[in-house]
Write a protein that holds these residues in place. Structure first.
Motif, PDB file in Angstrom:
ATOM      1  N   SER A 182       0.821  -1.218   0.000  1.00  0.00           N
ATOM      2  CA  SER A 182       0.000   0.000   0.000  1.00  0.00           C
ATOM      3  C   SER A 182       0.852   1.264   0.000  1.00  0.00           C
ATOM      4  N   MET A 183       2.137   1.131   0.341  1.00  0.00           N
ATOM      5  CA  MET A 183       3.029   2.293   0.346  1.00  0.00           C
ATOM      6  C   MET A 183       3.585   2.620  -1.035  1.00  0.00           C
ATOM      7  N   LEU A 184       3.333   1.743  -2.032  1.00  0.00           N
ATOM      8  CA  LEU A 184       3.800   2.014  -3.387  1.00  0.00           C
ATOM      9  C   LEU A 184       2.997   3.154  -4.000  1.00  0.00           C
ATOM     10  N   PRO A 185       3.571   3.883  -4.940  1.00  0.00           N
ATOM     11  CA  PRO A 185       2.813   4.958  -5.595  1.00  0.00           C
ATOM     12  C   PRO A 185       1.682   4.395  -6.449  1.00  0.00           C
ATOM     13  N   ALA A 186       0.635   5.208  -6.620  1.00  0.00           N
ATOM     14  CA  ALA A 186      -0.488   4.787  -7.465  1.00  0.00           C
ATOM     15  C   ALA A 186       0.005   4.628  -8.902  1.00  0.00           C
ATOM     16  N   PRO A 187      -0.512   3.676  -9.664  1.00  0.00           N
ATOM     17  CA  PRO A 187      -1.568   2.715  -9.314  1.00  0.00           C
ATOM     18  C   PRO A 187      -1.040   1.410  -8.736  1.00  0.00           C
ATOM     19  N   LEU A 188       0.282   1.349  -8.441  1.00  0.00           N
ATOM     20  CA  LEU A 188       0.844   0.097  -7.935  1.00  0.00           C
ATOM     21  C   LEU A 188       0.306  -0.268  -6.560  1.00  0.00           C
ATOM     22  N   ASP A 189      -0.194   0.720  -5.807  1.00  0.00           N
ATOM     23  CA  ASP A 189      -0.714   0.414  -4.472  1.00  0.00           C
ATOM     24  C   ASP A 189      -1.935  -0.498  -4.529  1.00  0.00           C
ATOM     25  N   ALA A 190      -2.556  -0.620  -5.730  1.00  0.00           N
ATOM     26  CA  ALA A 190      -3.696  -1.531  -5.864  1.00  0.00           C
ATOM     27  C   ALA A 190      -3.284  -2.985  -5.692  1.00  0.00           C
ATOM     28  N   LEU A 191      -1.978  -3.265  -5.763  1.00  0.00           N
ATOM     29  CA  LEU A 191      -1.506  -4.628  -5.562  1.00  0.00           C
ATOM     30  C   LEU A 191      -1.758  -5.128  -4.142  1.00  0.00           C
ATOM     31  N   SER A 192      -2.040  -4.217  -3.220  1.00  0.00           N
ATOM     32  CA  SER A 192      -2.309  -4.623  -1.833  1.00  0.00           C
ATOM     33  C   SER A 192      -3.714  -5.178  -1.647  1.00  0.00           C
ATOM     34  N   ALA A 193      -4.579  -5.057  -2.661  1.00  0.00           N
ATOM     35  CA  ALA A 193      -5.973  -5.490  -2.512  1.00  0.00           C
ATOM     36  C   ALA A 193      -6.094  -6.976  -2.189  1.00  0.00           C
ATOM     37  N   PRO A 194      -5.387  -7.892  -2.899  1.00  0.00           N
ATOM     38  CA  PRO A 194      -5.522  -9.309  -2.530  1.00  0.00           C
ATOM     39  C   PRO A 194      -5.107  -9.601  -1.093  1.00  0.00           C
ATOM     40  N   SER A 195      -4.034  -8.951  -0.641  1.00  0.00           N
ATOM     41  CA  SER A 195      -3.601  -9.158   0.748  1.00  0.00           C
ATOM     42  C   SER A 195      -4.659  -8.663   1.718  1.00  0.00           C
ATOM     43  N   ARG A 196      -5.266  -7.505   1.404  1.00  0.00           N
ATOM     44  CA  ARG A 196      -6.305  -6.974   2.283  1.00  0.00           C
ATOM     45  C   ARG A 196      -7.496  -7.918   2.328  1.00  0.00           C
ATOM     46  N   TRP A 197      -7.879  -8.462   1.170  1.00  0.00           N
ATOM     47  CA  TRP A 197      -9.015  -9.392   1.137  1.00  0.00           C
ATOM     48  C   TRP A 197      -8.700 -10.644   1.942  1.00  0.00           C
ATOM     49  N   ALA A 198      -7.486 -11.203   1.784  1.00  0.00           N
ATOM     50  CA  ALA A 198      -7.120 -12.422   2.509  1.00  0.00           C
ATOM     51  C   ALA A 198      -7.110 -12.186   4.013  1.00  0.00           C
ATOM     52  N   ALA A 199      -6.555 -11.051   4.445  1.00  0.00           N
ATOM     53  CA  ALA A 199      -6.507 -10.754   5.880  1.00  0.00           C
ATOM     54  C   ALA A 199      -7.915 -10.606   6.449  1.00  0.00           C
ATOM     55  N   GLY A 200      -8.783  -9.888   5.735  1.00  0.00           N
ATOM     56  CA  GLY A 200     -10.152  -9.721   6.212  1.00  0.00           C
ATOM     57  C   GLY A 200     -10.913 -11.027   6.261  1.00  0.00           C
ATOM     58  N   PHE A 201     -10.708 -11.876   5.252  1.00  0.00           N
ATOM     59  CA  PHE A 201     -11.395 -13.179   5.226  1.00  0.00           C
ATOM     60  C   PHE A 201     -10.979 -14.027   6.423  1.00  0.00           C
ATOM     61  N   ILE A 202      -9.685 -14.040   6.739  1.00  0.00           N
ATOM     62  CA  ILE A 202      -9.216 -14.841   7.876  1.00  0.00           C
ATOM     63  C   ILE A 202      -9.769 -14.287   9.188  1.00  0.00           C
ATOM     64  N   ALA A 203      -9.784 -12.961   9.336  1.00  0.00           N
ATOM     65  CA  ALA A 203     -10.307 -12.372  10.572  1.00  0.00           C
ATOM     66  C   ALA A 203     -11.769 -12.724  10.760  1.00  0.00           C
ATOM     67  N   ARG A 204     -12.566 -12.592   9.693  1.00  0.00           N
ATOM     68  CA  ARG A 204     -13.998 -12.909   9.801  1.00  0.00           C
ATOM     69  C   ARG A 204     -14.212 -14.397  10.059  1.00  0.00           C
ATOM     70  N   SER A 205     -13.410 -15.238   9.412  1.00  0.00           N
ATOM     71  CA  SER A 205     -13.558 -16.679   9.616  1.00  0.00           C
ATOM     72  C   SER A 205     -13.187 -17.072  11.034  1.00  0.00           C
ATOM     73  N   LEU A 206     -12.109 -16.467  11.566  1.00  0.00           N
ATOM     74  CA  LEU A 206     -11.703 -16.779  12.933  1.00  0.00           C
ATOM     75  C   LEU A 206     -12.781 -16.375  13.931  1.00  0.00           C
ATOM     76  N   ILE A 207     -13.371 -15.204  13.722  1.00  0.00           N
ATOM     77  CA  ILE A 207     -14.441 -14.746  14.611  1.00  0.00           C
ATOM     78  C   ILE A 207     -15.629 -15.704  14.547  1.00  0.00           C
ATOM     79  N   ALA A 208     -16.005 -16.125  13.323  1.00  0.00           N
ATOM     80  CA  ALA A 208     -17.161 -17.016  13.172  1.00  0.00           C
ATOM     81  C   ALA A 208     -16.897 -18.391  13.782  1.00  0.00           C
ATOM     82  N   VAL A 209     -15.702 -18.939  13.550  1.00  0.00           N
ATOM     83  CA  VAL A 209     -15.382 -20.260  14.089  1.00  0.00           C
ATOM     84  C   VAL A 209     -15.360 -20.230  15.615  1.00  0.00           C
ATOM     85  N   CYS A 210     -14.756 -19.197  16.191  1.00  0.00           N
ATOM     86  CA  CYS A 210     -14.689 -19.106  17.651  1.00  0.00           C
ATOM     87  C   CYS A 210     -16.076 -18.919  18.253  1.00  0.00           C
TER      88      CYS A 210
END
Length: 612
Positions: free
Chosen positions: A388-416
């Protein structure tokens, strides 16, 4: 000299040193007292402390937490004293604070709060373990000087920490951001009470707090990269230690992070010296290094959990996994994971019972998925923040990482949440006494001795004999009636435990959280409110609950009182020498076996014996 001949005195010496430190702790040697000139400021409405910041920020409910080494109070020099600081979150300049800065903080200075009820946070013990004496609730801050050169690495690490914190705050909801920060940096932030309970009952709290995995993951990754690039042993060891040191600067400073680093450094140093670093040798050397640097760590729950978990893993896990080596890789991996969870659960059950009053049964299943998921989430958080610290439009490369992190957080909350809802997920247990610890230790030893069936049978037989002896001793003891007096803002309440095990709640002057903590500390089982007038009679003992406190009479002659209401209320019919006020002493337990009445002040755990 053989390694074993050198190691044996070190191991026995560690046990003797730990026993010595425990004795000194009981004698109050480690208690921290504020200098008189600084302690006198605790009565002032506002105090300005100047000194050096020793840590970065840790957001807490009372405010942003820092550690300060104060050397001036209201402009006058005082002896250097470590102070816990809670800075108001809206204080101007708070976002620019870094370790090593010289600052001036103004606010209300106070002594540590006492644990007034069973299960309360013992702030005094918390400060003693960290060498601090006072607490400052600061409303304003000003930076007097920037960090000197020796503090610059810590200031840089805090800047990286805050950058990750801000990236999480921008890209996720408050709950998801807190969970991800806990997985990657060791701090989970403030979470809803229901979610906190879900994490506790499902046994994954250790993943969201300072723990060894915050260091072992990046150091293990550095080791693998060193192998992939063909680095020699020396260069690979330097890379691993350098990556670990950088991680130590970034994550929240905590002994739970330094312990795995010391163990890794011991193992790498042994290899460089041409010795085979056995895990037990590394365990002993790291424990020595930890306690020599900071003896107070022995009394930290994290020290007990870390080293108490590692020792059975080192001694037991290789024997348990030996029969699995002929299985297919997938089955061997699952079997090793289950064996690891069994060893950890068996080793840490007494500690969990003592510290938390809960044993999570669901953790053996949940952690099989939670541990690898936490690793993926950590990689996703770090990669997403960096991209996300890369200049635009390269900062869009962080989107998959953001999606993966959010998915794991939501899944962990649901499983617990799903696991926590099961009736078998967790069991509430009382803190074990010496007899219970002996029985449990022998039973766990029988389990750990497998597959040596002869030794396992011997230990199991000893456990059964000890349990029988303990049960006979309890059965032969005279019936005991105990009443725990709780201190609350609206007055107080009491929990009476009858000889048959029934528990009755008298009064309603405490909040639900205090009552739940007290019931958890008293042992498993529910409680019922006493119907009608709060009066109990059992044998020669009578108890009368009044809004201002409890009156206990033995054989209708000797009368004892525990006051919970304000002193201005109607006095209780007791001689002054037999009256206790919980507003000054905290929670008190009154118990009797029908022959005498005794009091235990739960704040200090001191049995006062028969009341005069």
């Amino acid at each position: 000299m053989r390694a074993e001949a050198f190691l044996r005195p070190l191991a026995w010496g560690l046990a003797v040193y730990a026993a010595l430190l425990s004795g000194l702790w009981q004698l109050g040697v480690f208690r921290v007292h504020a200098p008189p000139a600084l302690a006198a400021k605790a009565r002032a409405e506002t105090t300005a402390l100047s000194g050096t910041l020793l840590s970065g920020v840790t957001p807490k409910r009372p405010g942003d937490r820092y550690w300060l080494r104060a050397d001036e109070a209201d402009g006058a020099p005082v002896s250097p004293t470590k102070v816990l600081v809670y800075l108001a979150r809206k204080a101007e300049g708070g976002s620019f604070l870094r370790p090593g800065q010289r600052v001036r903080l103004s606010g209300k200075l106070r002594g540590p709060a006492r644990a007034r009820n069973p299960g309360d946070f013992d702030e005094a013990a918390f400060l003693d373990m960290r060498g601090a004496a006072l607490v400052l609730h600061a409303r304003s801050v000003s930076v007097l000087a920037q960090p000197p050169w020796r503090w610059l690495p810590w200031a840089w690490g805090e800047s990286v920490h805050l950058a990750i914190h801000r990236w999480l705050a921008r890209g996720f909801g408050a709950v998801e951001a807190s969970v991800l920060e806990g997985l990657s940096l060791g701090y989970r932030g403030a979470l809803p009470a229901a979610l906190e309970r879900d994490f506790e009952r499902s046994g994954v709290v250790q993943l969201l707090t300072p723990s060894a995995d915050k260091l072992t993951l990046p150091m293990g990754g550095a080791f693998v990269l060193g192998l992939a690039f063909g680095l020699g042993p020396g260069a690979r060891a330097l890379l691993v230690l350098a990556v670990g040191a950088l991680q130590l600067l970034i994550v929240i400073p905590d002994p739970s992070h330094t312990r795995p680093y010391l163990m890794a450094a011991s193992a790498l140093a042994a290899r460089r010296l041409g010795r085979e670093p056995g895990l037990f040798q590394v365990w002993v050397l790291a424990a020595w290094a930890t306690l020599l640097c900071d003896p107070r760590q022995l009394f930290n729950a994290g020290f007990v959990l870390t080293y108490g978990a590692l020792l059975p893993i080192i001694a037991v896990l290789p024997r348990w996994t030996e029969p699995l080596r002929d299985l297919p890789p997938a089955l061997r991996l699952v079997g090793t994971g289950l064996a690891l969870q069994c060893v950890l659960q068996a080793a840490l059950t007494p500690a969990f019972a003592s510290y938390f009053g809960t044993i999570s049964l669901a953790s053996m299943l949940v952690n099989l998925a939670a541990f690898p998921a936490a690793t993926v989430a950590t990689v996703a958080v770090w990669s997403g923040c960096l991209l996300s610290m890369l200049p635009a439009p390269l900062d869009a490369l962080s989107a998959p990482s953001r999606w993966a992190a959010g998915f794991i957080a939501r899944s962990l909350i649901a499983v617990c949440a799903r696991a926590s809802a099961q009736p078998w997920a967790a069991v509430e247990v009382p803190a074990p006494g010496p007899g219970a610890l002996l029985v449990y230790g022998l039973a766990a030893g029988a389990l750990f001795a497998l597959p040596d069936r002869g030794r396992a049978r011997t230990l199991a037989g000893a456990a059964l004999c000890s349990a029988a002896w303990l049960g006979a001793a309890v059965a032969a003891a005279p019936p005991r009636l105990s009443v725990t007096m709780l201190e609350g803002r609206r007055g107080g309440a009491a929990v009476a435990v009858l000889p048959d095990g029934r528990r009755l709640i008298l009064g309603d002057g405490v909040g639900p959280a205090v009552l739940r903590a007290a019931l958890r500390r008293l042992g498993p089982g529910g409680a019922k409110r006493h119907p009608g007038p709060a009066r109990l009679s059992l044998g020669g003992v009578s108890l009368v609950w009044r809004p201002e406190g409890l009156v206990a009479a033995l054989r209708g002659k000797e009368v004892y009182c525990v006051r919970s209401g304000p002193p201005s209320k109607k006095p209780l019919p007791c001689p002054a020498s037999a009256t206790v006020e919980t507003r000054r002493t905290g929670a008190v337990e009154l118990f009797t076996d029908g022959r005498q009445i005794a009091l235990v002040f739960l704040e200090r755990g001191v049995d006062r014996g028969p009341v005069p």
